[in-house]
Design an enzyme around this catalytic site. Structure first.
Site, PDB file in Angstrom:
ATOM      1  N   TYR A 117      -7.659  70.630  40.841  1.00 51.64           N
ATOM      2  CA  TYR A 117      -8.869  69.950  40.350  1.00 51.64           C
ATOM      3  C   TYR A 117      -9.041  68.647  41.112  1.00 51.64           C
ATOM      4  CZ  TYR A 117     -11.813  67.051  37.317  1.00 51.64           C
ATOM      5  OH  TYR A 117     -12.800  66.232  36.838  1.00 51.64           O
ATOM      6  N   GLU A 166     -17.527  66.871  41.347  1.00 48.13           N
ATOM      7  CA  GLU A 166     -16.360  67.511  40.749  1.00 48.13           C
ATOM      8  C   GLU A 166     -16.159  68.906  41.319  1.00 48.13           C
ATOM      9  OE1 GLU A 166     -14.948  67.550  36.248  1.00 48.13           O
ATOM     10  OE2 GLU A 166     -16.365  69.182  36.608  1.00 48.13           O
TER      11      GLU A 166
END
Lengths: 289, 389
Positions: B107, B195
């Site tokens: 991530y 993101e």
């Protein structure tokens, strides 16, 4: 961050319609405006205030403690750098709709230089009976009166309402500090609380917060260690997550930032949280007896 | 402006963040044709902004053109519902992407830390799931790095993040390039959020952004006006478009699920008014900040916008100002109500400012109730809404 009657003030963007209107109001509040600036307008006068091309030129002719910026959003970053490079240490940035990356850059620059920025997207700062910077009705006697309650607000409209409630209850303000409704602001609610804790003219502080961000949670951490009582009202407690409510900063994402989280943190820190602004008067009466 | 995945990936391509091979399509036919021309295993991803897209049935797999066309036909035009959005979100288009063989999911994001007043990188080797869950269960697994906005992002910072986040060695070569590209996108496009979840390491050693979440700062869109065309794809933008149409700021109007219309001057006061209505036992139908000045014409347009929602049964207009001309606001309200074709709802007004006595006189002459305080107004609006029910 409390403006005083002797502080010499610059108005950047003074020749604009709003700026000119508010310059007259600020002067009526006793503000010592010594200069204005507007590119290409050197030599002009606005309500008797001499105009310079830049903050740098104004600062060569006058000692300047504060600058209040009436510049449009996209001209604001350059105007802030102009003021900082001119050595001005206190800036009030009124513009809304500033790119947040611009704000991060000029707040970092101000920190580097030891200068303070209030705002952006603030209604200004007011010290009743002394001076007013920005677009607050500092001249309205039913709203502002000299007194001993400090007010910190993210919102201009609700901050004004709290000030009215204070006067209605028979008190007055030591100062009003509008910290601004943007996601990133130069002066946080906690920093404003610290200024009031240090201020000998302040006995209690009223905080107007709103949902989004964690300024109120951070302020609660600070308030826990304060010697003066703090009262708070949080707007937007019924706002659904993920929806932006006018202020770019008023959007809830994640659990910290919600109205619930703010109320809980503030109460845990011993802050009296109001359900309605109209409860402020009675609460002040019980606290300041 | 929150971007759809396919839009975010278009920006990823522009700055050099690797994304899966694929095609964006808004018709089932096009999906079938694409798979027919490119045989293999494909992922069909509904383009929506809601969380929990996979669980809601928005991600499917297809191995043939016919299968792809059929699934696409089912998905496009469907309303996906999840726990986070019970009202649902309409699927207008799909992203067809190569199915990659996953060796690891990490991530990576960059966003604005409002408290630090700086951009912050957030990276963890535990990708593919909700980052808030990871933060809760394994806080030590998350690496954060604050970037000095005056200096920008430096290559050594990417390497430092790589070790702090304990990314698998396979990411080592590509990560610094990806991190630098993320920062470039964040900075040059004025983003609130970039993101990548998951940032996939494939079995054949590639590093690919399998998903893309990008939120651009509306106030920075002037730098890339070509992106404005993307706004129409976003579900939130219906309210924004309506606000802009009548001369309000983009975020000055938001529909909510109650039945009492709200008009206030100032964002804080608007939120405070919604709260007062809830305290009085009712629910606001909208948030609306009429802005400074509150001229007659603006008040009229706002009234019309609010009552255009059929669920609105009553309205509370809360105008409070030091210099707002109360008489002008009052005239605007009266004018709004005298319009012939308008739907009228029971109304309560709280009005303070310059010439407030004249303002109240104008209202009472027109038979409009005015009140002294916000709480009083809220209580009255709730009663009016119930009476009209």
């Amino acid at each position: 961050m409390i403006v005083r009657r002797d502080d010499p003030v610059l108005v950047q963007g003074i020749t604009g319609k709003q700026a000119s209107f508010w310059t007259e109001k600020m002067l009526a509040c006793g503000t010592r405006i010594v200069a204005g600036s507007s590119p290409g307008r050197a030599g002009a006068q606005v309500h008797g205030v001499p105009v310079f091309d830049s903050a740098a030129d104004a600062a060569k002719a006058h000692r300047i403690a504060w600058s209040v910026l009436f510049t449009p959003a996209l001209a604001t970053k350059a105007a802030v750098y102009d003021a900082l490079e001119a050595g001005i240490r206190n800036l009030v940035v009124l513009a809304e709709h500033l790119p947040v990356h611009d704000v991060m850059a000029f707040v970092a620059e101000a920190n580097e230089r030891g200068a303070r920025i209030v705002g952006p997207n603030t209604a200004g700062v007011v010290t009743p009976g002394e001076a007013a910077l920005g677009i607050m009705p500092g001249f309205a006697e039913n709203i502002f009166a000299p007194g001993r309650v400090g007010v910190v607000s993210r919102s201009g409209s609700l901050g004004t309402l709290m000030c009215l409630e204070i006067v209605r209850a028979g008190y007055g303000q030591s100062a009003f500090v509008g910290v601004g409704g943007d996601p990133v602001v130069g002066t946080s609610t906690a920093e404003a609380l610290a200024a009031f804790e240090r201020d000998p003219g302040t006995d209690a502080v009223a905080v107007v917060g709103e949902v989004g961000g964690t300024m109120e949670e951070d302020a609660a951490d600070y308030a826990a260690g304060m010697t003066k009582p703090v009262v708070a009202f949080i707007a937007g407690r019924t706002a659904p997550p993920g929806r932006r409510m006018g202020h770019a900063g008023a959007i809830v994402s994640g659990s910290r930032g919600s109205g619930e989280s703010k109320v809980r943190c503030l109460r845990d820190a011993g802050v009296r949280v109001l359900d309605s602004p109209s409860d402020l008067g009675p609460v002040l009466q019980s606290l300041l007896r | 402006m929150k971007l759809m995945e396919y839009q975010g990936k278009e920006l990823f391509r522009r700055v050099g963040i690797p994304v899966p091979r694929g095609e964006h399509a808004s018709e089932a036919k096009a999906v079938g044709a694409f798979i027919a021309a490119n045989p293999g295993a494909w992922v069909l991803k509904a383009q929506v902004q809601m969380g929990g897209r996979g669980k809601a049935g928005g991600i499917k797999f297809a191995e043939s053109a016919d299968e792809g066309k059929k699934i696409a036909g089912d998905l496009i035009g469907m309303t996906l519902r999840g726990i986070q959005n019970p009202q649902g979100e309409l699927v207008k288009s799909l992203l067809v992407e190569e199915k990659v063989a996953i060796a690891h999911e990490a991530y990576a994001s960059i966003t604005i830390d409002r408290t630090a007043k700086k951009p912050v990188f957030i990276v963890t080797a535990q990708g593919g799931m909700d980052i808030e869950e990871v933060a809760e269960s394994h806080p030590a697994a998350i690496a954060k790095y604050w970037v000095d906005p005056a200096i920008g992002f430096q290559p050594f910072e990417a390497r430092r993040l790589f070790y702090a986040a304990k990314l698998p060695a396979g990411y080592g070569k590509e990560w610094p390039k990806i991190a630098a590209a993320m920062y470039r996108l964040f900075f040059e496009y004025g983003a609130n959020l970039v993101e990548i979840n998951p940032l996939v390491l494939t079995k054949d050693g590639r590093v690919i952004a399998s998903d893309a979440k990008v939120d651009l700062d509306d106030n920075a869109l002037y730098k890339h006006p070509e992106l404005l065309a993307w706004a129409s794809d976003s579900p939130e933008n219906e309210d924004e478009a309506k606000a802009v149409e009548i001369g309000l700021g983009r975020s000055n109007y938001a529909r909510l699920d109650g039945d009492i219309g709200v008009m206030a001057n100032g964002a804080g006061l608007g939120m405070g008014t919604m709260d007062a209505i809830r305290n009085a036992g009712g629910k606001a139908a909208n948030f609306l900040d009429v802005g400074g000045g509150a001229q007659a014409e603006r008040v009229r347009k706002c009234y019309e916008l609010i009552v255009s929602e059929p669920k609105v049964r009553a309205m509370f207009i809360n105008i409070f100002g030091g210099i707002t001309r109360a008489d002008q606001v009052a005239s605007g309200i009266v004018e709004a109500l005298s319009g012939g074709s308008l739907r009228k709802v029971p109304l309560v007004v709280r009005l303070t400012g310059t010439n407030e006595k004249e303002g109240r006189a104008i209202l009472s002459k027109a038979g409009i109730a005015s009140v002294e305080t916000m709480d009083e107004g809220a209580a009255k609006a709730v009663a009016l809404a119930k009476g009209a029910a």
